[in-house]
Design a protein around this motif. Structure first.
Motif, PDB file in Angstrom:
ATOM      1  N   GLY A  52       0.808  -1.215   0.000  1.00 13.29           N
ATOM      2  CA  GLY A  52       0.000   0.000   0.000  1.00 13.29           C
ATOM      3  C   GLY A  52       0.837   1.259   0.000  1.00 13.29           C
ATOM      4  N   TRP A  53       0.186   2.312  -0.420  1.00 14.65           N
ATOM      5  CA  TRP A  53       0.843   3.615  -0.505  1.00 14.65           C
ATOM      6  C   TRP A  53       1.053   4.239   0.873  1.00 14.65           C
ATOM      7  N   LEU A  54       0.247   3.847   1.824  1.00 18.32           N
ATOM      8  CA  LEU A  54       0.369   4.416   3.162  1.00 18.32           C
ATOM      9  C   LEU A  54       1.712   4.045   3.807  1.00 18.32           C
ATOM     10  N   VAL A  55       2.100   2.790   3.663  1.00 18.99           N
ATOM     11  CA  VAL A  55       3.378   2.338   4.221  1.00 18.99           C
ATOM     12  C   VAL A  55       4.532   3.026   3.499  1.00 18.99           C
ATOM     13  N   LEU A  56       4.448   3.115   2.188  1.00 21.79           N
ATOM     14  CA  LEU A  56       5.508   3.735   1.404  1.00 21.79           C
ATOM     15  C   LEU A  56       5.626   5.225   1.715  1.00 21.79           C
ATOM     16  N   GLY A  57       4.495   5.903   1.805  1.00 20.50           N
ATOM     17  CA  GLY A  57       4.511   7.333   2.133  1.00 20.50           C
ATOM     18  C   GLY A  57       5.050   7.591   3.530  1.00 20.50           C
TER      19      GLY A  57
END
Length: 120
Positions: A52-57
Protein backbone atom coordinates in the motif's frame (compact mmCIF):
# COMPACT_ATOMS: atom_id res chain seq x y z
CA UNK A 1 35.15 50.83 14.68
CA UNK A 2 32.12 48.55 14.72
CA UNK A 3 32.36 45.11 16.21
CA UNK A 4 30.93 42.15 14.35
CA UNK A 5 28.42 40.41 16.58
CA UNK A 6 27.33 36.85 15.76
CA UNK A 7 23.85 36.34 14.35
CA UNK A 8 23.19 33.33 16.57
CA UNK A 9 24.34 32.49 20.05
CA UNK A 10 25.82 29.17 18.95
CA UNK A 11 28.07 31.04 16.48
CA UNK A 12 29.48 32.85 19.50
CA UNK A 13 30.15 29.53 21.23
CA UNK A 14 31.88 28.13 18.15
CA UNK A 15 34.03 31.25 17.76
CA UNK A 16 35.49 30.81 21.26
CA UNK A 17 36.99 27.30 21.38
CA UNK A 18 39.04 28.18 24.46
CA UNK A 19 35.83 28.43 26.51
CA UNK A 20 33.40 26.07 24.75
CA UNK A 21 33.62 22.70 23.01
CA UNK A 22 31.39 20.56 20.81
CA UNK A 23 30.76 16.97 21.82
CA UNK A 24 29.03 14.37 19.71
CA UNK A 25 26.53 12.09 21.39
CA UNK A 26 27.21 8.80 19.63
CA UNK A 27 24.09 7.16 21.08
CA UNK A 28 21.82 9.68 19.36
CA UNK A 29 23.67 9.24 16.07
CA UNK A 30 23.38 5.44 16.25
CA UNK A 31 19.66 5.54 17.09
CA UNK A 32 19.04 7.95 14.22
CA UNK A 33 21.02 5.71 11.87
CA UNK A 34 19.03 2.64 12.91
CA UNK A 35 15.74 4.43 12.24
CA UNK A 36 17.04 5.69 8.89
CA UNK A 37 18.04 2.18 7.84
CA UNK A 38 14.71 0.78 9.04
CA UNK A 39 12.75 3.28 6.97
CA UNK A 40 14.99 2.63 3.96
CA UNK A 41 14.21 -1.08 4.21
CA UNK A 42 10.49 -0.21 4.27
CA UNK A 43 10.92 1.93 1.16
CA UNK A 44 12.68 -0.87 -0.70
CA UNK A 45 10.40 -3.66 0.62
CA UNK A 46 7.06 -2.08 1.54
CA UNK A 47 5.43 -5.52 1.54
CA UNK A 48 7.15 -6.42 4.82
CA UNK A 49 4.29 -4.79 6.73
CA UNK A 50 1.60 -4.71 4.04
CA UNK A 51 1.17 -3.52 0.49
CA UNK A 52 0.00 0.00 0.00
CA UNK A 53 0.84 3.61 -0.51
CA UNK A 54 0.37 4.42 3.16
CA UNK A 55 3.38 2.34 4.22
CA UNK A 56 5.51 3.73 1.40
CA UNK A 57 4.51 7.33 2.13
CA UNK A 58 5.13 6.91 5.85
CA UNK A 59 8.51 5.34 5.15
CA UNK A 60 9.54 8.21 2.84
CA UNK A 61 8.57 10.85 5.40
CA UNK A 62 10.19 8.79 8.17
CA UNK A 63 13.50 8.41 6.33
CA UNK A 64 13.62 12.17 5.72
CA UNK A 65 13.06 12.96 9.41
CA UNK A 66 15.39 10.21 10.65
CA UNK A 67 18.19 11.23 8.25
CA UNK A 68 17.80 14.86 9.30
CA UNK A 69 17.87 13.89 12.96
CA UNK A 70 20.98 11.77 12.40
CA UNK A 71 22.78 14.49 10.44
CA UNK A 72 21.79 17.52 12.51
CA UNK A 73 21.26 16.01 15.95
CA UNK A 74 23.64 14.61 18.46
CA UNK A 75 26.12 17.48 18.60
CA UNK A 76 25.98 19.57 21.76
CA UNK A 77 28.03 22.46 23.08
CA UNK A 78 29.60 22.27 26.53
CA UNK A 79 31.38 24.84 28.69
CA UNK A 80 35.01 23.91 29.34
CA UNK A 81 35.01 25.83 32.62
CA UNK A 82 32.00 24.19 34.26
CA UNK A 83 31.58 21.09 32.08
CA UNK A 84 27.85 21.86 31.73
CA UNK A 85 25.82 21.53 28.55
CA UNK A 86 24.67 24.75 26.89
CA UNK A 87 20.94 24.51 26.21
CA UNK A 88 18.56 26.78 24.39
CA UNK A 89 15.78 28.31 26.43
CA UNK A 90 13.51 28.52 23.39
CA UNK A 91 12.69 32.18 23.78
CA UNK A 92 14.32 35.46 24.51
CA UNK A 93 14.78 36.42 28.12
CA UNK A 94 14.50 40.13 28.75
CA UNK A 95 15.36 42.02 31.90
CA UNK A 96 12.77 44.78 31.59
CA UNK A 97 13.64 47.65 33.89
CA UNK A 98 10.51 49.81 34.10
CA UNK A 99 7.90 47.17 33.22
CA UNK A 100 8.52 44.80 36.09
CA UNK A 101 7.11 47.08 38.80
CA UNK A 102 9.84 46.62 41.42
CA UNK A 103 12.12 49.27 42.80
CA UNK A 104 15.41 49.69 40.93
CA UNK A 105 18.35 48.07 42.74
CA UNK A 106 15.97 46.55 45.29
CA UNK A 107 16.55 43.17 46.94
CA UNK A 108 15.55 41.19 43.83
CA UNK A 109 17.83 43.25 41.60
CA UNK A 110 20.73 42.95 43.99
CA UNK A 111 20.24 39.17 44.19
CA UNK A 112 20.54 38.91 40.39
CA UNK A 113 23.53 41.27 40.31
CA UNK A 114 25.30 39.27 43.03
CA UNK A 115 24.65 36.01 41.17
CA UNK A 116 26.12 37.54 38.02
CA UNK A 117 29.18 38.86 39.87
CA UNK A 118 29.77 35.47 41.53
CA UNK A 119 29.45 33.66 38.17
CA UNK A 120 26.48 31.62 39.47
Amino acid sequence: MKQKYPDQLFEFFKSQPEHFEERTNVTKKVIGGIFTLGFLVLIIFPGIIMEGWLVLGTAIVGVLFAAGYTYLGGTEIYSKKSGGKITSMGGMVKFAHPERGTEPFGPDDMHIINMFNNND
